[in-house]
Design a protein around this motif. Structure first.
Motif, short mmCIF file in Angstrom:
data_model
loop_
_atom_site.label_atom_id
_atom_site.label_comp_id
_atom_site.label_asym_id
_atom_site.label_seq_id
_atom_site.Cartn_x
_atom_site.Cartn_y
_atom_site.Cartn_z
N ALA A 808 0.81 -1.22 0.00
CA ALA A 808 0.00 0.00 0.00
C ALA A 808 0.85 1.27 0.00
O ALA A 808 0.38 2.33 -0.40
CB ALA A 808 -0.93 -0.01 1.22
N HIS A 809 2.11 1.16 0.44
CA HIS A 809 2.96 2.35 0.53
C HIS A 809 4.04 2.41 -0.55
O HIS A 809 4.97 3.21 -0.46
CB HIS A 809 3.61 2.43 1.91
CG HIS A 809 2.66 2.82 3.00
ND1 HIS A 809 2.04 1.89 3.82
CD2 HIS A 809 2.18 4.02 3.38
CE1 HIS A 809 1.24 2.51 4.67
NE2 HIS A 809 1.30 3.81 4.43
N VAL A 810 3.89 1.58 -1.56
CA VAL A 810 4.96 1.49 -2.57
C VAL A 810 4.82 2.54 -3.67
O VAL A 810 5.73 2.73 -4.48
CB VAL A 810 5.02 0.06 -3.17
CG1 VAL A 810 3.94 -0.14 -4.24
CG2 VAL A 810 6.40 -0.25 -3.73
N GLY A 811 3.66 3.23 -3.66
CA GLY A 811 3.32 4.13 -4.78
C GLY A 811 4.43 5.06 -5.23
O GLY A 811 4.68 5.22 -6.42
N LYS A 812 5.12 5.65 -4.27
CA LYS A 812 6.19 6.60 -4.61
C LYS A 812 7.25 5.98 -5.52
O LYS A 812 7.92 6.69 -6.27
CB LYS A 812 6.84 7.10 -3.32
CG LYS A 812 8.11 7.90 -3.53
CD LYS A 812 8.68 8.48 -2.25
CE LYS A 812 10.03 9.14 -2.57
NZ LYS A 812 10.69 9.68 -1.37
N PHE A 813 7.42 4.66 -5.44
CA PHE A 813 8.58 4.04 -6.09
C PHE A 813 8.32 3.55 -7.51
O PHE A 813 9.06 2.75 -8.06
CB PHE A 813 9.16 2.96 -5.19
CG PHE A 813 9.54 3.52 -3.85
CD1 PHE A 813 10.63 4.39 -3.75
CD2 PHE A 813 8.77 3.29 -2.73
CE1 PHE A 813 10.95 4.98 -2.53
CE2 PHE A 813 9.08 3.87 -1.50
CZ PHE A 813 10.18 4.72 -1.40
N SER A 814 7.25 4.07 -8.10
CA SER A 814 7.05 3.80 -9.53
C SER A 814 7.98 4.68 -10.34
O SER A 814 8.17 5.87 -10.04
CB SER A 814 5.60 4.11 -9.92
OG SER A 814 5.49 4.09 -11.33
N SER A 815 8.56 4.12 -11.40
CA SER A 815 9.39 4.94 -12.28
C SER A 815 8.53 5.98 -13.01
O SER A 815 9.08 6.95 -13.56
CB SER A 815 10.16 4.06 -13.27
OG SER A 815 9.33 3.08 -13.85
N ASP A 816 7.22 5.82 -13.00
CA ASP A 816 6.36 6.87 -13.57
C ASP A 816 6.54 8.17 -12.78
O ASP A 816 6.61 9.26 -13.36
CB ASP A 816 4.88 6.46 -13.52
CG ASP A 816 4.59 5.20 -14.33
OD1 ASP A 816 5.43 4.83 -15.19
OD2 ASP A 816 3.53 4.58 -14.10
N ARG A 817 6.60 8.05 -11.47
CA ARG A 817 6.83 9.23 -10.62
C ARG A 817 8.22 9.81 -10.90
O ARG A 817 8.38 11.02 -11.06
CB ARG A 817 6.67 8.85 -9.14
CG ARG A 817 6.76 10.00 -8.14
CD ARG A 817 8.16 10.25 -7.59
NE ARG A 817 8.83 9.03 -7.17
CZ ARG A 817 10.14 8.85 -7.22
NH1 ARG A 817 10.93 9.82 -7.64
NH2 ARG A 817 10.66 7.70 -6.85
N THR A 818 9.21 8.93 -10.97
CA THR A 818 10.57 9.41 -11.23
C THR A 818 10.63 10.18 -12.55
O THR A 818 11.18 11.28 -12.62
CB THR A 818 11.56 8.22 -11.28
OG1 THR A 818 11.33 7.37 -10.17
CG2 THR A 818 12.99 8.72 -11.26
N ILE A 819 10.06 9.58 -13.59
CA ILE A 819 10.12 10.21 -14.92
C ILE A 819 9.37 11.54 -14.91
O ILE A 819 9.85 12.53 -15.48
CB ILE A 819 9.54 9.25 -15.99
CG1 ILE A 819 10.54 8.14 -16.29
CG2 ILE A 819 9.18 10.00 -17.27
CD1 ILE A 819 11.88 8.60 -16.84
N GLN A 820 8.25 11.59 -14.23
CA GLN A 820 7.52 12.88 -14.18
C GLN A 820 8.39 13.95 -13.52
O GLN A 820 8.39 15.11 -13.95
CB GLN A 820 6.19 12.70 -13.42
CG GLN A 820 5.27 13.91 -13.55
CD GLN A 820 4.95 14.24 -15.02
OE1 GLN A 820 4.54 13.36 -15.79
NE2 GLN A 820 5.18 15.47 -15.43
N GLU A 821 9.17 13.56 -12.52
CA GLU A 821 10.07 14.54 -11.89
C GLU A 821 11.19 14.97 -12.84
O GLU A 821 11.55 16.15 -12.88
CB GLU A 821 10.67 13.96 -10.59
CG GLU A 821 9.64 13.82 -9.47
CD GLU A 821 10.24 13.25 -8.18
OE1 GLU A 821 11.49 13.07 -8.12
OE2 GLU A 821 9.47 12.97 -7.25
#
Ligand code: T68
Length: 839
Positions: A808-821
């Motif tokens: 449930a707390h893994v959301g931050k660790f998607s490469s989608d988030r990284t790429i958006q940054e």
């Protein structure tokens, strides 16, 4: 030949699917059987599995091609800004299954194949892993490509089409054997040769200076050797959005087709040379992770793919633009570590020598187009080239580096007059070496680390002088992983379960999994999760039985450490702890102990002695423990041969415990840690890399943290005040374990077999530091954390709750988030949309 109904049959299926959600299995099977007929003169019934794989892949490629064409058409028409992700490594993993996932056609195709008695898993197993990378850095590049396409950002991956990728690992008598990885031998269906985009790349010779009639200086490389760089494009399919980006990997061919007659004696030699150069250049991936040796061929590889990629990028740009000053609005080159940083000088060379810009204009453009990612602070991984090699191989590029350096050293002297120390630490050319990281930082408009802690260490320690001079360049981009491969494809049971609970949104927005928090306490959800985990453990047990011949108990705790073998990752500490447990169970057979299976997977660089010995030690310990009937199968040790992306998917899904035990400050981020978390394993780890941020997300109750902090480690390193002998003397159980390295317990025929490992801990040889990675210092704390795991696992409900909370707390660790940054802070790209209606 195919009739009109099945000319592009699978695409028709898909469009059909999108219109009314029906899937014509019939048409798909017809396509596969047509492909078999045309390619092999076979029917489904007499085709081999490999032929079926090829035929299925061609059918899938057919769909991809339509979207690929459509995407490239949009790119051509809209002329958006593009990122060129420059990386010597792309550890892609298999394409077939992943492409089906991203086309959202996996289930339908699986069912269709099922109906004709074909198992999709067996077909997928026919695909070789394209292993064009070592470990984390190469796999990160692959995850980034997936996220870029899925988010709809225009991107090219730029790399090398190695004829041989990462070696295949065989274990023989417990030792690692390296076997060449001939991944192209049956032909790779998901690549496309693009001879129309080939470029010449020149090496060696000398620079001739001349002055033209206007008094302008010209520089020309003379008497060089050259090769033709020929790109192969691989499609990168975005998830359910019709976007297909390209990975362009370069092959080398001799410039003049080799021909005996057309050469006199001198040219004949030259032709042979060029033939050899082309063959050697892309022959094989250097199999070192976090370690470089200044090998000339490696520099050749770097310049080869960098020069070709920049030439192609500039040619694309010039189709739409005449003024190179616009380049920074249309292209950004992200340099994945120092490996492609010769790009800085190559771009300058082209702008100055070939496009005839002034130095200042060229520098202004270059420094607004290039950005650099650092992946390590370990000194042995920082690339430094002897000037002699660099200058001989790239004479004109070297002159440009020299000029960049001259101007930068002036800048240092202006800011720090008389401070030779600053020049020593920051100059690009110093001590007879070209320091690639320094060039990347001076030229790059962005310098990023890959996790918060890592970026702070860069700013405060390793790159502190640069940070002081250019604070605005430094930023953090915490790594991520793609949930499409590492959940949707790797763990279909858990993926379907999550979709049932929270909807399918997580596939493109991993933070949606936070809704699972509501189920963490639910006994039903816990039970469902436990059944899924068990099924995945049975799947892994079967793999282990088939590949290693070892029986493991799916009801034992699966405790897993899979990653490259490196001393700083401390597989040695893990296996020492296993030896410690074994001693305890032997001493006290009735002790409280939950059955545990310790699973390892790791490749060691071919010349890395301690790493290879550690593999042998793991296998020797496994031999003794697995064959000791007296411990009742409570403890098992498995070394999985040939750890790679495809078996990693099976392994992550089955893990209960994730070992992330690097010496604090050494693992820049880690990404395996995130893949385990995504699959509901609990982490035992140090406060290192991205573990720190996982801890911030999931909390102390759901993670087992131990060991020294990075500050403690760094301060011991600076003060040279760590003495492992003290630890050894003060801990009898640990002392016993360390002594067992050299008393024959695990090497009865050769007590000296593990002497080097023993020495690395206690008895450093010339130029070494005793226990450089603080294994003995952290051992007790590690053993205590392991004891907590033993106790916690017995509380089934608590364990399952923690596992669910990890997911449930893994959301931050998607490469989608990284790429958006990366897009928001560094690249500034706009999304494209690709509409297939009417195609
Ligand atoms: C890894 N680096 C980091 N390097 O070790 C890891 N090095 O912490 C991080 O998560 C990952 O990068 C992604 O950022 C590597 O994998 C190499 O493989 C490598 C290869 C050649 C030379 C030096």
């Amino acid at each position: 030949t195919r009739g009109s109904i099945n000319l592009l049959p699978f695409s028709a299926i898909r469009r059909n699917m999108m219109r009314d959600n029906t899937f014509s299995k019939k048409v798909f099977i017809k396509t596969v059987s047509d492909n078999l007929k045309n390619k092999y003169r076979k029917t489904i019934d007499d085709a081999t599995q490999q032929e079926l794989y090829q035929a299925v892949s061609e059918a899938v490629k057919d769909v991809i091609m339509d979207e690929w064409i459509a995407t490239q058409r949009v790119m051509d028409k809209d002329d958006p800004k593009v990122v060129y992700y420059m990386s010597m490594e792309f550890l892609m993993g298999r394409a077939l299954g992943n492409n089906l996932i991203n086309l959202s056609a996996y289930k339908e195709v699986k069912e269709a194949l099922n109906e004709i008695g074909v198992d999709i898993n067996a077909i997928e197993d026919q695909e070789p892993d394209p292993a064009l990378g070592n470990g984390g850095l190469g796999r990160l590049a692959a995850c980034f490509m997936d996220s870029l396409a899925t988010l709809g950002y225009p991107a090219y991956g730029c790399g090398i089409r190695y004829r041989y990728g990462m070696f295949k690992q065989q274990i023989s008598d417990g030792f690692q054997i390296e076997v060449p990885d001939n991944w192209l031998k049956d032909g790779y269906p998901f690549e496309l040769r693009r001879p129309e985009y080939c470029y010449e790349v020149k090496f060696g010779g000398y620079v001739q200076e001349s002055t033209d009639e206007n008094g302008e200086l010209h520089f020309e490389q003379k008497d060089y050797q050259s090769v033709l760089a020929v790109p192969y494009d691989m499609p990168i399919v975005g998830y359910d959005n019709n976007v297909v980006n390209s990975l362009m990997i370069w092959d080398a061919e001799p410039k003049n087709g080799f021909s005996l007659e057309s050469f006199d004696q001198g040219d004949y030699d030259k032709a042979v040379e060029q033939e050899n150069l082309a063959r050697n250049l892309v022959e094989v991936l250097y199999p070192n992770d976090n370690h470089v040796k200044g090998k000339e061929l490696r520099l050749k590889q770097q310049y080869f793919f960098v020069s070709a990629s920049i030439q192609r990028a500039l040619a694309r740009f010039k189709k739409h633009h005449s003024d190179l000053k616009d380049l920074p609005n249309k292209a950004v080159f992200q340099m994945n570590d120092t490996h492609p940083t010769v790009a800085v000088a190559e771009l300058m060379r082209i702008l100055v020598d070939e496009e005839h810009l002034s130095w200042d204009d060229a520098w202004d453009i270059t420094t607004r187009c290039v950005a650099y990612t650092n992946h390590t602070i370990m000194a042995e991984a920082l690339e430094k080239w002897p000037i002699e090699i660099f200058q001989r191989l790239l004479p004109r590029v070297y002159q440009i580096v020299d000029e960049i350096n001259r101007r930068f050293v002036m800048q240092i002297n202006e800011r720090y007059p008389g401070n030779e120390d600053k020049v020593r630490k920051m100059a690009i050319l110093y001590d007879g070496q070209v320091k690639m990281a320094n060039m990347a930082i001076v030229a790059g408009y962005s310098v990023n680390g890959v996790a918060k802690l890592h970026t702070e260490i860069l700013k405060n320690q390793e790159l502190h002088d640069f940070y002081e001079m250019f604070p605005e360049k430094f930023n953090n981009k915490t790594n991520g992983i793609t949930q499409r491969r590492f959940l949707a494809h790797a763990n279909p049971l858990l993926a379907d379960w999550a979709t049932k609970k929270v909807g399918a949104g997580w596939i493109t927005d991993l933070t949606m999994l936070s809704k699972l928090k509501a189920y963490a306490d639910s006994p039903v959800a816990q039970q469902e999760f436990a059944e899924i985990k068990r099924a995945n453990k049975v799947r892994l047990a079967k793999y282990i039985k088939e590949h290693n011949g070892i029986d493991v108990n799916p009801d034992s705790i699966f405790d897993v450490q899979v990653k490259r073998l490196h001393e700083y990752k401390r597989q040695l500490m893990n296996i020492l702890h296993v030896m410690y447990l074994y001693n305890k169970i032997k001493e006290n057979p009735s002790m409280d102990f939950y059955p545990r299976t310790f699973i390892f997977g790791a490749k060691a660089a071919a010349g890395y002695r301690n790493a290879k010995k550690t593999i042998k030690l793991i296998n020797s310990v496994a031999d003794v423990i697995n064959n000791d009937a007296s411990i009742d199968g409570k403890l098992k040790v498995v070394f999985i041969e040939d750890y790679k992306v495809s078996n990693a998917e099976i392994i992550f899904a089955a893990a209960d415990v994730s070992e992330q035990i690097s010496t604090a400050s050494k693992e820049a981020s880690g990404t395996g840690n995130m893949k385990f978390m995504l699959n509901g394993a609990l982490t035992i780890g140090t406060m290192d890399g991205a573990n720190v941020e996982m801890f911030d997300e999931v909390g102390a109750d759901n993670m087992f943290i131990f060991g020294m902090s990075s500050d403690e480690v760094i301060s011991h390193e600076n003060r040279h005040d760590y003495n492992p002998v003290d630890v050894y003397n003060n801990d009898a159980e640990l002392r016993k374990v360390v002594n067992q390295l050299v008393d024959g317990t695990y090497s009865p025929n050769d007590h000296e077999l593990f002497r080097e490992l023993y020495n690395s801990l206690l008895n450093p040889q010339q130029g070494q530091v005793a226990d450089r990675y603080f294994i003995l210092a952290d051992f007790r704390s590690y053993a205590n954390a392991q004891q907590k795991i033993n106790d916690y696992y017995k509380n089934k409900s608590a364990w399952r709750k923690s596992a669910l909370l990890n997911i449930a707390h893994v959301g931050k660790f998607s490469s989608d988030r990284t790429i958006q940054e990366y897009v928001d802070d560094i690249w500034h790209l706009d999304r494209i949309t690709v509409n297939m209606a009417g195609v």
